[in-house]
Motif scaffolding. Structure first.
Motif, short mmCIF file in Angstrom:
data_model
loop_
_atom_site.label_atom_id
_atom_site.label_comp_id
_atom_site.label_asym_id
_atom_site.label_seq_id
_atom_site.Cartn_x
_atom_site.Cartn_y
_atom_site.Cartn_z
N VAL A 1 38.96 52.70 40.90
CA VAL A 1 38.66 52.15 39.56
C VAL A 1 37.40 51.28 39.65
O VAL A 1 37.14 50.64 40.66
CB VAL A 1 39.85 51.33 39.01
CG1 VAL A 1 41.02 52.24 38.71
CG2 VAL A 1 40.27 50.22 39.96
N GLY A 2 36.63 51.27 38.56
CA GLY A 2 35.35 50.56 38.59
C GLY A 2 35.47 49.06 38.44
O GLY A 2 34.51 48.34 38.73
N ALA A 3 36.61 48.57 37.98
CA ALA A 3 36.82 47.13 37.82
C ALA A 3 37.98 46.70 38.73
O ALA A 3 37.97 46.99 39.91
CB ALA A 3 37.07 46.79 36.36
N CYS B 1 32.24 53.72 36.33
CA CYS B 1 33.00 53.26 35.17
C CYS B 1 33.35 51.79 35.36
O CYS B 1 33.16 51.24 36.44
CB CYS B 1 34.29 54.08 35.00
SG CYS B 1 35.51 53.83 36.32
N LYS B 2 33.82 51.17 34.30
CA LYS B 2 34.26 49.77 34.36
C LYS B 2 35.74 49.67 34.02
O LYS B 2 36.21 48.69 33.45
CB LYS B 2 33.42 48.91 33.42
CG LYS B 2 31.95 48.86 33.80
CD LYS B 2 31.16 47.94 32.87
CE LYS B 2 29.71 47.89 33.29
NZ LYS B 2 28.90 47.02 32.38
N THR B 3 36.47 50.69 34.39
CA THR B 3 37.88 50.79 34.05
C THR B 3 38.74 50.02 35.04
O THR B 3 38.53 50.09 36.25
CB THR B 3 38.30 52.27 34.06
OG1 THR B 3 37.48 52.99 33.14
CG2 THR B 3 39.76 52.42 33.66
N ASN B 4 39.73 49.27 34.53
CA ASN B 4 40.78 48.67 35.35
C ASN B 4 41.92 49.68 35.49
O ASN B 4 42.08 50.58 34.66
CB ASN B 4 41.32 47.40 34.69
CG ASN B 4 40.25 46.34 34.51
OD1 ASN B 4 39.92 45.62 35.43
ND2 ASN B 4 39.68 46.26 33.31
N GLY B 5 42.74 49.48 36.52
CA GLY B 5 43.94 50.30 36.61
C GLY B 5 44.94 49.93 35.54
O GLY B 5 45.28 50.74 34.66
N THR C 1 35.09 42.77 45.47
CA THR C 1 35.20 41.31 45.50
C THR C 1 36.52 40.92 46.18
O THR C 1 36.82 41.43 47.24
CB THR C 1 35.06 40.71 44.09
OG1 THR C 1 36.12 41.19 43.25
CG2 THR C 1 33.73 41.09 43.46
N HIS C 2 37.28 40.05 45.59
CA HIS C 2 38.44 39.47 46.26
C HIS C 2 39.62 40.45 46.34
O HIS C 2 39.74 41.36 45.52
CB HIS C 2 38.89 38.21 45.52
CG HIS C 2 37.78 37.24 45.27
ND1 HIS C 2 37.23 36.46 46.25
CD2 HIS C 2 37.09 36.96 44.13
CE1 HIS C 2 36.26 35.71 45.74
NE2 HIS C 2 36.15 36.00 44.46
N GLY C 3 40.49 40.19 47.31
CA GLY C 3 41.72 40.97 47.38
C GLY C 3 42.67 40.57 46.27
O GLY C 3 43.04 41.38 45.41
N ILE C 4 43.07 39.30 46.26
CA ILE C 4 43.93 38.73 45.21
C ILE C 4 43.31 37.41 44.79
O ILE C 4 43.05 36.54 45.62
CB ILE C 4 45.36 38.49 45.71
CG1 ILE C 4 46.01 39.82 46.14
CG2 ILE C 4 46.21 37.80 44.65
CD1 ILE C 4 47.34 39.66 46.85
N GLY D 1 36.12 48.37 42.11
CA GLY D 1 34.78 47.84 41.84
C GLY D 1 34.75 46.34 41.70
O GLY D 1 33.67 45.73 41.78
N ARG D 2 35.91 45.72 41.51
CA ARG D 2 36.01 44.26 41.52
C ARG D 2 37.20 43.88 42.41
O ARG D 2 37.34 44.39 43.50
CB ARG D 2 36.12 43.71 40.09
CG ARG D 2 34.87 43.99 39.24
CD ARG D 2 34.94 43.33 37.88
NE ARG D 2 34.93 41.88 37.99
CZ ARG D 2 35.16 41.06 36.97
NH1 ARG D 2 35.43 41.57 35.76
NH2 ARG D 2 35.14 39.76 37.12
#
Length: 465
Positions: A190-192, A166-170, A241-244, A216-217
């Motif tokens: 989450v996928g994003a 999925c490409k869902t954010n929290g 990808t990045h933490g923050i 996912g991101r």
């Protein structure tokens, strides 16, 4: 081709490295510790986040669900409304109470969301007991804040459909939402992004005590110039990808006391820092951000990266260990980086950090390469220049696979009171003239009171082809 000039004595004294004209007196005084960091933005941002809430007595509405349906009740237990799903029920109530001082309280349970929960202005959305939100795979996020002011989100667990599924954010905040307070939220799979905020006018964002894993991101992302954000006391682990990250600008923000681990570890991860501020070559500049007292472990590339138009930055008392990967010889593996491949940086204080076992450099300063301009840079080649006015003070650096500190195209740099040891090539590496390109050495560097303990202390006039 490589040319190296070495100094191999234990170095604790003072001297200058320069190119061309000697220092002028005002230049020496400027770079000797003139940069002063703010103590903290915390109290100011917290007060601004709370200021938007109305002081009158707040109404409480309790929401719950069973196999037979979903209902909303007053604090006394009086039925207010029923609905076919939690998303439908909550969003109808949120609209009906738009602008009112309402606390929506979700009772313990697992809720599958067929639509994101969308609080309105001056509303609180919190869980009571153990509340788990499970967004369906097509949703943009479990909770969406869309152009709202003064919203609190607290005490939820959000479980997505899985990375790659999925490409869902929290939680997603868009269209310049302001005075957003997100706390005590657990986000998994989450996928994003775990938490995503977007908008050049979005400000006064407080994210604290959240626990985010397997994204996912990025774990927490501030996009397009979010300002006056406080991201504190969160745990972020196993991201793609990045933490923050603050991407494409962002100013007057603080990232403090977070624990960030294994960024870029998940499949598909490559360019992944623990904490990053990136203005993408001055497309949306940022300034005066504070990164303080974070613990950053095993970032796939850099522990802290400040790049491409982020200026007047303060990197203070962070613990950074294991940045990079042992099997990848790439220059973007470092404990701390300041400068940019798209545009140079100005004014940065790097003080009191502990940096261990970086797979390339402990600290690296750099600027765009005029011989090989980056096609993504919005700056024309004639606007490239050195990264300038950097203080590197009282850091402890050990176990770097290349240099403890590497200085590329930069000038007016003050290096004082650092302790550097067990560096594989040298404690400090200074880039010199690069044959035909004589405008890119580091210059006007002042050293004072450093302790260098590796076999090779200083390498200067270094170039590589």
């Amino acid at each position: 081709m490589m040319r190296i000039s070495m100094l191999v004595f234990l170095f604790i004294g003072d001297f200058f490295i320069q190119a061309g004209e000697p220092f002028k007196p005002y230049e020496i005084s400027y770079i000797q510790g003139r940069l002063k960091a703010p103590t903290s933005y915390k109290a100011y941002i917290q007060s601004r986040v709370k200021k938007g809430f109305k002081d009158r007595i707040r109404r409480e509405i309790y929401l719950s669900g069973t196999a037979s349906g979903f209902s909303a009740n007053s604090k006394s237990g009086k039925m207010i409304l029923t609905g076919k799903s939690m998303g439908q029920l909550f969003n109808r109530l949120a609209i009906e109470n738009k602008g009112n001082s309402v606390d929506f309280v979700l009772k313990s349970g697992e809720y599958i969301l067929d639509q994101p929960l969308k609080p309105r202005q001056n509303q609180v959305l919190r869980g009571e007991g153990r509340v788990t939100l499970i967004p369906t795979l097509t949703l943009p996020a479990a909770i969406v804040l869309d152009g709202v002011d003064s919203v609190v989100i607290s005490n939820f667990t959000i479980v997505g459909g899985g990375i790659g599924k999925c490409k869902t954010n929290g939680i997603m905040s868009v269209n310049d939402s302001t005075r957003v307070n997100i706390s005590k939220v657990i986000i998994r799979e989450v996928g994003a992004c775990g938490i995503l905020c977007k908008g050049s006018k979005s400000k006064y964002v407080l994210i604290e005590d959240c626990d985010i894993q397997n994204t996912g991101r990025a774990g927490i992302a501030m996009f397009d110039g979010v300002s006056n954000a406080l991201i504190t006391k969160n745990a972020v682990e196993r991201t793609t990808t990045h933490g923050i990250i603050f991407a494409n600008g962002g100013s007057f923000s603080e990232v403090s006391e977070n624990i960030i681990k294994d960024t870029g570890l998940l499949p598909g991860g490559d360019f992944a820092h623990g904490v990053a501020f990136d203005s993408h070559g001055n497309l949306n500049t940022g300034e005066k951000n504070l990164i303080i007292k974070n613990k950053i472990l095993n970032a796939r590339t850099g522990g802290v990266e400040i790049a491409d138009g982020q200026n007047h930055m303060y990197i203070i008392e962070n613990y950074i260990e294991g940045s990079g990967r042992a099997n990848q010889k790439r220059e973007d593996q470092y404990g701390i980086y300041f400068g940019g491949a798209l545009s140079q940086g100005y004014h940065c204080l790097i003080k009191g950090n502990t940096i261990k076992n970086s797979y390339w450099n402990g600290i690296r300063l750099a600027a765009p390469n005029v011989e090989r301009p980056n096609k993504k840079s919005p700056l024309p080649k004639d606007k490239y220049g050195p990264t300038m006015h950097v203080d590197i003070i009282d850091n402890i650096i050990s176990g770097s696979m290349r240099y403890g500190i590497e200085l590329n195209w930069c000038r007016d740099v003050y290096i004082k009171g650092n302790r550097i040891e067990t560096s594989k090539l040298a404690d400090i590496g200074l880039i010199g003239n690069r044959e035909k390109n004589i405008d890119m050495p580091c210059s006007k560097v002042l050293f004072k009171g450093n302790v260098l303990k590796s076999q090779t202390k200083l390498v200067k006039d270094l170039f590589e082809k």
